[in-house]
Design an enzyme around this catalytic site. Sequence first.
Site, mmCIF file in Angstrom:
data_model
loop_
_atom_site.group_PDB
_atom_site.id
_atom_site.type_symbol
_atom_site.label_atom_id
_atom_site.label_comp_id
_atom_site.label_asym_id
_atom_site.label_seq_id
_atom_site.Cartn_x
_atom_site.Cartn_y
_atom_site.Cartn_z
ATOM 1 N N SER A 1 -0.562 4.952 3.136
ATOM 2 C CA SER A 1 -0.013 3.591 3.132
ATOM 3 C C SER A 1 -0.295 2.861 1.827
ATOM 4 O O SER A 1 -1.369 3.017 1.222
ATOM 5 C CB SER A 1 -0.625 2.792 4.294
ATOM 6 O OG SER A 1 -0.339 1.412 4.187
ATOM 7 N N GLU B 1 -1.048 -0.090 1.713
ATOM 8 C CA GLU B 1 -2.163 -1.002 1.961
ATOM 9 C C GLU B 1 -3.464 -0.464 1.378
ATOM 10 O O GLU B 1 -4.414 -1.219 1.159
ATOM 11 C CB GLU B 1 -2.324 -1.247 3.465
ATOM 12 C CG GLU B 1 -1.214 -2.073 4.089
ATOM 13 C CD GLU B 1 -1.217 -3.527 3.632
ATOM 14 O OE1 GLU B 1 -2.321 -4.085 3.440
ATOM 15 O OE2 GLU B 1 -0.121 -4.099 3.469
ATOM 16 N N TYR C 1 -7.739 -1.245 8.606
ATOM 17 C CA TYR C 1 -6.623 -0.293 8.638
ATOM 18 C C TYR C 1 -6.501 0.434 7.306
ATOM 19 O O TYR C 1 -6.392 1.664 7.252
ATOM 20 C CB TYR C 1 -5.318 -1.030 8.949
ATOM 21 C CG TYR C 1 -4.079 -0.216 8.670
ATOM 22 C CD1 TYR C 1 -3.684 0.795 9.531
ATOM 23 C CD2 TYR C 1 -3.306 -0.464 7.536
ATOM 24 C CE1 TYR C 1 -2.551 1.550 9.270
ATOM 25 C CE2 TYR C 1 -2.162 0.285 7.277
ATOM 26 C CZ TYR C 1 -1.793 1.285 8.140
ATOM 27 O OH TYR C 1 -0.676 2.035 7.869
#
Length: 327
Positions: free
Chosen positions: A127, A129, A151
């Site tokens: 990801s 992120e 996460y």
Amino acid sequence: MPTALVTGITGQDGAYLSQFLLDKGYRVVGLMRRSASADVIGERLRWLGIIDRVELADGDLLDLSSLIRVIEACRPDEVYHLAAQSFVATSWHQPVLTGTITGVGTVNMLEAVRIARPEARFYQASSSEMFGNSEEPRQNERTPFHPRSPYAAAKVYAHWMTVNYRESFGLHAAAGILFNHESPLRGIEFVTRRIADGAARVKLGLASTLMLGNLEARRDWGHARDYVRAMWLMLQQDTPEEYVVATGQARSVRDVCRRAFDHVGLDYQEHVIVRPELHRPAEVSALEGDAAKARERLGWQPEIGFEAMIAEMVEADLARHRARMRG
């Protein structure tokens, strides 16, 4: 007929990937955790009209033995590991669960493949992120990670364990560092879908306002249908590597609001209310990807533009609400 095993098959990416693979002539097996809501969690597959074309196998990312049994039974040529606790906001409230499912669950999948089907090609859904508040204006495969949520931290662990299994055991394990990708199948808890749904509700008189947090956060938003194509291309390469998948253009949450409400002939400023308590504990202000490697090595580029994507999402939510109003 090649066989693909897809974890997270009932999610947005799993559903679009399954449709893509079926159209390519694959046999698609989806890993599905037993749930009391099993009668509704296949809704995305039904929405795409493919629920009867995929095989569903019971398994749990936290039960290594179940993963080994599924892999031994279906003998996949390709494994697409998409399952995770993937909602960033929830990860602060459930950090241990997020680390266990998103991080350790990935290692269980890698271990199951290593034991039961080491010749299979493995895709890890990493990801954007993971980059967090990067000092680089555009992020690529060489950009250092600085995760800003539980996460993101769990995804960093899963990402590096994928690389580790490739280097340690010779698995054909690739990782796609995907930037934000949306669609009508996006979960309602994600901001783009919440905005599309909110615009539809206001247009139909079902609501008058939409509560949101930080409107200035900027993300590189693409369409999930484009991004699952990139996943498949990664596993067709002779050498497994990491690839950033992105459009190369960041837009703000405010831009999403403007486009969604414009589509239904409304001014977002008259309906969107900012609530400071909806801000995240640690914000990531901007992410914008550099997908030059994917373009050059995979021949991949996005085909669906931002405006068309938001319009499709709003139209889908208008249709959903109109159907409920009639029924």
